[in-house]
Motif scaffolding. Structure first.
Motif, PDB file in Angstrom:
ATOM      1  N   VAL A 141      71.016 161.244  -1.392  1.00 26.35           N
ATOM      2  CA  VAL A 141      70.930 162.415  -2.268  1.00 26.35           C
ATOM      3  C   VAL A 141      72.335 162.875  -2.615  1.00 26.35           C
ATOM      4  O   VAL A 141      73.181 163.040  -1.731  1.00 26.35           O
ATOM      5  CB  VAL A 141      70.159 163.571  -1.595  1.00 26.35           C
ATOM      6  CG1 VAL A 141      70.234 164.823  -2.471  1.00 26.35           C
ATOM      7  CG2 VAL A 141      68.706 163.178  -1.357  1.00 26.35           C
ATOM      8  N   SER A 142      72.585 163.054  -3.900  1.00 26.17           N
ATOM      9  CA  SER A 142      73.882 163.559  -4.358  1.00 26.17           C
ATOM     10  C   SER A 142      73.668 164.827  -5.155  1.00 26.17           C
ATOM     11  O   SER A 142      72.621 165.010  -5.774  1.00 26.17           O
ATOM     12  CB  SER A 142      74.596 162.526  -5.233  1.00 26.17           C
ATOM     13  OG  SER A 142      74.857 161.345  -4.511  1.00 26.17           O
ATOM     14  N   TRP A 143      74.677 165.671  -5.164  1.00 21.30           N
ATOM     15  CA  TRP A 143      74.618 166.921  -5.905  1.00 21.30           C
ATOM     16  C   TRP A 143      75.741 166.955  -6.927  1.00 21.30           C
ATOM     17  O   TRP A 143      76.860 166.508  -6.652  1.00 21.30           O
ATOM     18  CB  TRP A 143      74.767 168.113  -4.954  1.00 21.30           C
ATOM     19  CG  TRP A 143      73.583 168.344  -4.067  1.00 21.30           C
ATOM     20  CD1 TRP A 143      73.345 167.785  -2.848  1.00 21.30           C
ATOM     21  CD2 TRP A 143      72.479 169.222  -4.319  1.00 21.30           C
ATOM     22  NE1 TRP A 143      72.155 168.253  -2.334  1.00 21.30           N
ATOM     23  CE2 TRP A 143      71.609 169.139  -3.216  1.00 21.30           C
ATOM     24  CE3 TRP A 143      72.140 170.080  -5.377  1.00 21.30           C
ATOM     25  CZ2 TRP A 143      70.419 169.871  -3.131  1.00 21.30           C
ATOM     26  CZ3 TRP A 143      70.966 170.814  -5.288  1.00 21.30           C
ATOM     27  CH2 TRP A 143      70.114 170.702  -4.186  1.00 21.30           C
ATOM     28  N   TYR A 144      75.420 167.523  -8.092  1.00 24.83           N
ATOM     29  CA  TYR A 144      76.383 167.638  -9.178  1.00 24.83           C
ATOM     30  C   TYR A 144      76.317 169.051  -9.761  1.00 24.83           C
ATOM     31  O   TYR A 144      75.263 169.680  -9.781  1.00 24.83           O
ATOM     32  CB  TYR A 144      76.086 166.625 -10.289  1.00 24.83           C
ATOM     33  CG  TYR A 144      76.311 165.197  -9.865  1.00 24.83           C
ATOM     34  CD1 TYR A 144      75.352 164.501  -9.140  1.00 24.83           C
ATOM     35  CD2 TYR A 144      77.508 164.539 -10.173  1.00 24.83           C
ATOM     36  CE1 TYR A 144      75.561 163.200  -8.727  1.00 24.83           C
ATOM     37  CE2 TYR A 144      77.721 163.237  -9.778  1.00 24.83           C
ATOM     38  CZ  TYR A 144      76.747 162.576  -9.053  1.00 24.83           C
ATOM     39  OH  TYR A 144      76.963 161.288  -8.651  1.00 24.83           O
ATOM     40  N   GLN A 145      77.462 169.497 -10.256  1.00 23.41           N
ATOM     41  CA  GLN A 145      77.529 170.765 -10.976  1.00 23.41           C
ATOM     42  C   GLN A 145      77.774 170.455 -12.444  1.00 23.41           C
ATOM     43  O   GLN A 145      78.645 169.648 -12.762  1.00 23.41           O
ATOM     44  CB  GLN A 145      78.676 171.629 -10.440  1.00 23.41           C
ATOM     45  CG  GLN A 145      78.791 172.986 -11.112  1.00 23.41           C
ATOM     46  CD  GLN A 145      80.130 173.654 -10.849  1.00 23.41           C
ATOM     47  OE1 GLN A 145      81.165 173.169 -11.280  1.00 23.41           O
ATOM     48  NE2 GLN A 145      80.100 174.783 -10.145  1.00 23.41           N
ATOM     49  N   GLN A 146      77.014 171.078 -13.332  1.00 21.04           N
ATOM     50  CA  GLN A 146      77.219 170.868 -14.758  1.00 21.04           C
ATOM     51  C   GLN A 146      77.528 172.190 -15.444  1.00 21.04           C
ATOM     52  O   GLN A 146      76.744 173.143 -15.362  1.00 21.04           O
ATOM     53  CB  GLN A 146      75.985 170.236 -15.412  1.00 21.04           C
ATOM     54  CG  GLN A 146      76.202 169.866 -16.873  1.00 21.04           C
ATOM     55  CD  GLN A 146      75.008 169.145 -17.487  1.00 21.04           C
ATOM     56  OE1 GLN A 146      73.871 169.343 -17.085  1.00 21.04           O
ATOM     57  NE2 GLN A 146      75.284 168.284 -18.461  1.00 21.04           N
ATOM     58  N   THR A 147      78.676 172.247 -16.092  1.00 20.39           N
ATOM     59  CA  THR A 147      79.078 173.419 -16.870  1.00 20.39           C
ATOM     60  C   THR A 147      79.530 172.957 -18.245  1.00 20.39           C
ATOM     61  O   THR A 147      79.950 171.805 -18.407  1.00 20.39           O
ATOM     62  CB  THR A 147      80.239 174.181 -16.201  1.00 20.39           C
ATOM     63  OG1 THR A 147      81.360 173.288 -16.067  1.00 20.39           O
ATOM     64  CG2 THR A 147      79.843 174.716 -14.842  1.00 20.39           C
ATOM     65  N   PRO A 148      79.478 173.843 -19.246  1.00 16.47           N
ATOM     66  CA  PRO A 148      79.915 173.438 -20.591  1.00 16.47           C
ATOM     67  C   PRO A 148      81.382 173.008 -20.622  1.00 16.47           C
ATOM     68  O   PRO A 148      81.738 172.095 -21.347  1.00 16.47           O
ATOM     69  CB  PRO A 148      79.690 174.708 -21.423  1.00 16.47           C
ATOM     70  CG  PRO A 148      78.624 175.447 -20.691  1.00 16.47           C
ATOM     71  CD  PRO A 148      78.871 175.171 -19.241  1.00 16.47           C
ATOM     72  N   GLY A 149      82.200 173.640 -19.817  1.00 14.45           N
ATOM     73  CA  GLY A 149      83.628 173.342 -19.862  1.00 14.45           C
ATOM     74  C   GLY A 149      84.031 172.091 -19.101  1.00 14.45           C
ATOM     75  O   GLY A 149      84.851 171.307 -19.569  1.00 14.45           O
ATOM     76  N   GLN A 150      83.459 171.904 -17.939  1.00 12.76           N
ATOM     77  CA  GLN A 150      83.857 170.789 -17.066  1.00 12.76           C
ATOM     78  C   GLN A 150      82.894 169.618 -17.092  1.00 12.76           C
ATOM     79  O   GLN A 150      83.198 168.549 -16.546  1.00 12.76           O
ATOM     80  CB  GLN A 150      83.995 171.288 -15.615  1.00 12.76           C
ATOM     81  CG  GLN A 150      85.065 172.342 -15.434  1.00 12.76           C
ATOM     82  CD  GLN A 150      86.432 171.836 -15.806  1.00 12.76           C
ATOM     83  OE1 GLN A 150      86.816 170.729 -15.438  1.00 12.76           O
ATOM     84  NE2 GLN A 150      87.178 172.625 -16.563  1.00 12.76           N
TER      85      GLN A 150
END
Lengths: 113, 112
Positions: free
Chosen positions: B32-41
């Protein structure tokens, strides 16, 4: 963190046209993956590429793993309205690596009526 | 076969609070992996768990942590929330390490 150079950033096309997008990197990846993301949803895996030079198809989608392992392209033939969305490339190094999947910034595909 | 399930789908928290997000991987998947998604990065790797052990970690502060249970389910925790933590948090499961990753629908966290 490192990101892949994905282009174009956005594409405005007519229904029925073919689409091509690509990703490049300064690093070598052992696996290339292509995902599509619709608004408010998670990315959906389209194609996975494991061997340099490999050309893989999934319906109207075709993707290739560059021979240098530093690039990949995705083609969509005869686009239809449901192809609208954001397409991401992702690279993975062997052994998991410290970075997990490294993603491009995405190609936003817009189909004009 | 059920896909990756993330709960909750939406969350609003106040600065300084902490939050726990949950992920149930596809049956039989152990990574299991976790990711953060933002418009900038864009999409950025947080960490990976396999066999209840953190195997890799991205470039995020120690306020971000996680764990994996014996049934492969995973949780991530963010303490002392900041406004900049507002993002879509995505969980991805793989059968093994370095195999195809399948994503959940994400948890949309808003910090106010």
């Amino acid at each position: 963190g490192q990101q892949l150079n994905q282009s174009p950033q956005s594409m405005f096309i007519q229904e029925g046209e073919d689409v091509s997008m690509n990703c490049t990197s300064s690093s070598i990846f052992n696996t290339w993956l292509w995902y599509k993301q619709d608004p408010g949803e998670g990315p959906v895996l389209l194609i996975a590429l494991y061997k340099a030079g490999e050309l893989t198809s999934n319906g109207r989608l075709t993707a290739q793993f560059g021979i240098t392992r530093k690039d990949s392209f995705l083609n969509i033939s005869a686009s239809i309205p449901s192809d609208v969305g954001i397409y991401f490339c992702a690279g993975q190094k062997s052994g998991g690596g410290a970075d997990g999947l490294t993603f491009g910034k995405g190609t936003h595909l817009i189909i004009q009526p | 076969k059920a896909g990756v399930t993330q709960t909750p789908r939406y969350l609003i928290k106040t600065r300084g609070q902490q939050v726990t997000l949950s992920c149930s991987p596809i049956s039989g998947h152990r990574s299991v992996s976790w990711y953060q998604q933002t418009p900038g990065q864009g999409l950025q790797f947080l960490f990976e768990y396999f066999s209840e052990t953190q195997r890799n970690k991205g470039n995020f502060p120690g306020r971000f942590s996680g764990r994996q249970f014996s049934n492969s389910r995973s949780e991530m925790n963010v303490s002392t929330l900041e406004l900049g933590d507002s993002a879509l948090y995505l969980c991805a499961s793989s059968r093994d390490r370095n195999t195809e990753a399948f994503f959940g629908q994400g948890t949309r966290l808003t910090v106010v």
